[in-house]
Enzyme design. Structure first.
Site, PDB file in Angstrom:
ATOM      1  N   HIS A   1       2.340   3.545  -9.014  1.00  6.13           N
ATOM      2  CA  HIS A   1       2.142   2.129  -9.360  1.00  6.13           C
ATOM      3  C   HIS A   1       3.331   1.595 -10.158  1.00  6.13           C
ATOM      4  O   HIS A   1       3.806   0.493  -9.941  1.00  6.13           O
ATOM      5  CB  HIS A   1       0.847   1.939 -10.147  1.00  6.13           C
ATOM      6  CG  HIS A   1      -0.390   2.332  -9.375  1.00  6.13           C
ATOM      7  ND1 HIS A   1      -0.578   1.967  -8.068  1.00  6.13           N
ATOM      8  CD2 HIS A   1      -1.480   3.072  -9.724  1.00  6.13           C
ATOM      9  CE1 HIS A   1      -1.742   2.462  -7.638  1.00  6.13           C
ATOM     10  NE2 HIS A   1      -2.295   3.141  -8.625  1.00  6.13           N
TER      11      HIS A   1
ATOM     12  N   ASP B   1       0.825  -1.216   0.000  1.00 11.58           N
ATOM     13  CA  ASP B   1       0.000   0.000   0.000  1.00 11.58           C
ATOM     14  C   ASP B   1       0.858   1.265   0.000  1.00 11.58           C
ATOM     15  O   ASP B   1       1.971   1.276   0.528  1.00 11.58           O
ATOM     16  CB  ASP B   1      -0.916  -0.029   1.240  1.00 11.58           C
ATOM     17  CG  ASP B   1      -2.061   0.960   1.116  1.00 11.58           C
ATOM     18  OD1 ASP B   1      -2.350   1.403  -0.015  1.00 11.58           O
ATOM     19  OD2 ASP B   1      -2.671   1.288   2.151  1.00 11.58           O
TER      20      ASP B   1
ATOM     21  N   LEU C   1      10.183 -20.508  -5.231  1.00 13.88           N
ATOM     22  CA  LEU C   1       9.153 -19.649  -4.630  1.00 13.88           C
ATOM     23  C   LEU C   1       7.826 -19.717  -5.390  1.00 13.88           C
ATOM     24  O   LEU C   1       7.803 -19.612  -6.615  1.00 13.88           O
ATOM     25  CB  LEU C   1       9.654 -18.194  -4.641  1.00 13.88           C
ATOM     26  CG  LEU C   1       8.664 -17.137  -4.167  1.00 13.88           C
ATOM     27  CD1 LEU C   1       8.492 -17.198  -2.654  1.00 13.88           C
ATOM     28  CD2 LEU C   1       9.110 -15.736  -4.579  1.00 13.88           C
TER      29      LEU C   1
HETATM   30  C1  IPE Z   1      -5.447  -2.644  -0.224  1.00 16.45           C
HETATM   31  O1  IPE Z   1      -5.078  -1.301  -0.378  1.00 16.45           O
HETATM   32  C2  IPE Z   1      -5.444  -3.337  -1.543  1.00 16.45           C
HETATM   33  C3  IPE Z   1      -4.122  -3.496  -2.165  1.00 16.45           C
HETATM   34  C4  IPE Z   1      -2.975  -3.178  -1.631  1.00 16.45           C
HETATM   35  C5  IPE Z   1      -4.133  -4.075  -3.477  1.00 16.45           C
HETATM   36  P1  IPE Z   1      -6.168  -0.160  -0.491  1.00 16.45           P
HETATM   37  O2  IPE Z   1      -5.445   1.116  -0.646  1.00 16.45           O
HETATM   38  O3  IPE Z   1      -7.158  -0.488  -1.541  1.00 16.45           O
HETATM   39  O4  IPE Z   1      -6.886  -0.270   0.932  1.00 16.45           O
HETATM   40  P2  IPE Z   1      -7.812   0.745   1.717  1.00 16.45           P
HETATM   41  O5  IPE Z   1      -8.964   1.065   0.830  1.00 16.45           O
HETATM   42  O6  IPE Z   1      -7.001   1.966   2.019  1.00 16.45           O
HETATM   43  O7  IPE Z   1      -8.208   0.010   2.938  1.00 16.45           O
HETATM   44  C1  IPE Z   2      -1.570   0.327  -3.397  1.00 11.79           C
HETATM   45  O1  IPE Z   2      -1.331   1.694  -3.376  1.00 11.79           O
HETATM   46  C2  IPE Z   2      -1.846  -0.199  -4.794  1.00 11.79           C
HETATM   47  C3  IPE Z   2      -3.239  -0.615  -5.026  1.00 11.79           C
HETATM   48  C4  IPE Z   2      -4.191  -0.610  -4.138  1.00 11.79           C
HETATM   49  C5  IPE Z   2      -3.583  -1.025  -6.383  1.00 11.79           C
HETATM   50  P1  IPE Z   2      -2.531   2.738  -3.394  1.00 11.79           P
HETATM   51  O2  IPE Z   2      -2.886   3.007  -4.801  1.00 11.79           O
HETATM   52  O3  IPE Z   2      -3.641   2.275  -2.532  1.00 11.79           O
HETATM   53  O4  IPE Z   2      -1.843   4.022  -2.763  1.00 11.79           O
HETATM   54  P2  IPE Z   2      -2.447   4.980  -1.652  1.00 11.79           P
HETATM   55  O5  IPE Z   2      -2.854   4.105  -0.502  1.00 11.79           O
HETATM   56  O6  IPE Z   2      -3.599   5.687  -2.260  1.00 11.79           O
HETATM   57  O7  IPE Z   2      -1.320   5.882  -1.298  1.00 11.79           O
HETATM   58 MG    MG Z   3      -4.028   2.436  -0.551  1.00 14.74          MG
END
Ligand code: IPE
Ligand code: IPE
Ligand code: MG
Length: 246
Positions: free
Chosen positions: A38, A21, A132
């Site tokens: 990303h 995240d 892995l």
């Molecule tokens: C969780 O992250 C999903 C992934 C890392 C793929 P999110 O950014 O979607 O989670 P929330 O919405 O903040 O809980």
């Molecule tokens: C995690 O990073 C990737 C996915 C959920 C696809 P985020 O895109 O949720 O990044 P933040 O949490 O908004 O910073």
């Molecule tokens: Mg996120």
């Protein structure tokens, strides 16, 4: 001394799950679009997979895209799907070199056909590998997975293949997407959020949780080693007393 050298190899966890995240915030901090985060997150994935291979980790499961993530702006979703296609395509050679077997869990039929094709191709090509097992949770929702398991079990009861009295935890587990995997002993979440976000709810019943404020694009194998080192310092009691487990 580096964390890697302090890891007790015979006590390595078998399975590590990661909630990757913070890509969006990482990009925003630099005045860039979320998609930039990303793209840089992919570099972290590559480094962490390499780190996992160096320690002979058996299972690594990465939360790559949740069912809830479909609700993001269409442009971002499309960019993530495109990134997935190109990354999987590019990484196949690397997986073959590193003996990595790719796997995926989730509602995969929701993925764009091109993405699913590339994914299946990589899964098939790497299926001969014995190192892995790298599982991507894609279009994944743990609650949906649990409902899906309940439905499969119900269908077996209805068709007479299974008696209600024979339903137990093992039968339940065998009907989850993760049927052939051990439960993760360690769950890592980056970006300073303290939540599970619908990830592996059944499987993490007794996992050790590790939270770091690092944003995913800043996470590297050294951070993985630090998490494993931290995990090894803990006492896992499974409901017993400290005296009993020692
Ligand atoms: C969780 O992250 C999903 C992934 C890392 C793929 P999110 O950014 O979607 O989670 P929330 O919405 O903040 O809980
Ligand atoms: C995690 O990073 C990737 C996915 C959920 C696809 P985020 O895109 O949720 O990044 P933040 O949490 O908004 O910073
Ligand atoms: Mg996120």
């Amino acid at each position: 001394m580096e964390y890697k050298d302090q890891i007790d190899l015979p006590r390595m966890p078998n399975h590590i799950a990661i909630i990757m995240d913070g890509n969006g915030r990482w990009a925003k901090e630099q005045g860039k679009l979320r998609v930039f985060g990303h793209h840089n997150g992919v570099l972290s994935v590559r480094d962490v997979v390499e780190g996992a291979c160096e320690l002979d980790l058996k299972y690594l499961t990465l939360y790559t895209f949740s069912s809830e993530n479909w609700n993001r702006p269409k442009l971002e979703v499309m960019a993530i799907m495109e990134l997935m296609v190109s990354t999987i395509h590019k990484e196949i050679n690397n997986f073959m070199k590193k003996n990595v077997r790719l796997n995926a869990i989730g509602d995969l039929d929701m993925l764009p056909p091109k993405c699913l094709r590339e994914l299946n191709k990589a899964i098939e090509t790497t299926s001969v590998n014995t190192g892995l097992v790298l599982t991507l949770a894609l279009s994944y929702s743990s609650r949906r997975e649990i409902v899906f398991a309940a439905k499969s079990i119900a269908a077996k009861v209805q068709s007479g293949q299974l008696n209600i009295d024979d339903i137990n935890e093992e039968v339940f587990e065998n009907n989850l997407y993760t049927a052939d995997m051990p439960d993760p002993e360690l769950l890592i979440r980056t970006s300073g959020e303290y939540r599970i976000s619908n990830y592996l709810l059944w499987q993490i019943a007794y996992a050790e949780l590790y939270f770091t404020s690092k944003l995913w694009p800043d996470f590297r194998k050294e951070d993985l080693y630090e998490a494993i080192y931290n995990y090894q310092k803990r006492e896992r009691r499974f409901g017993m007393t400290s005296e009993q487990v020692n």
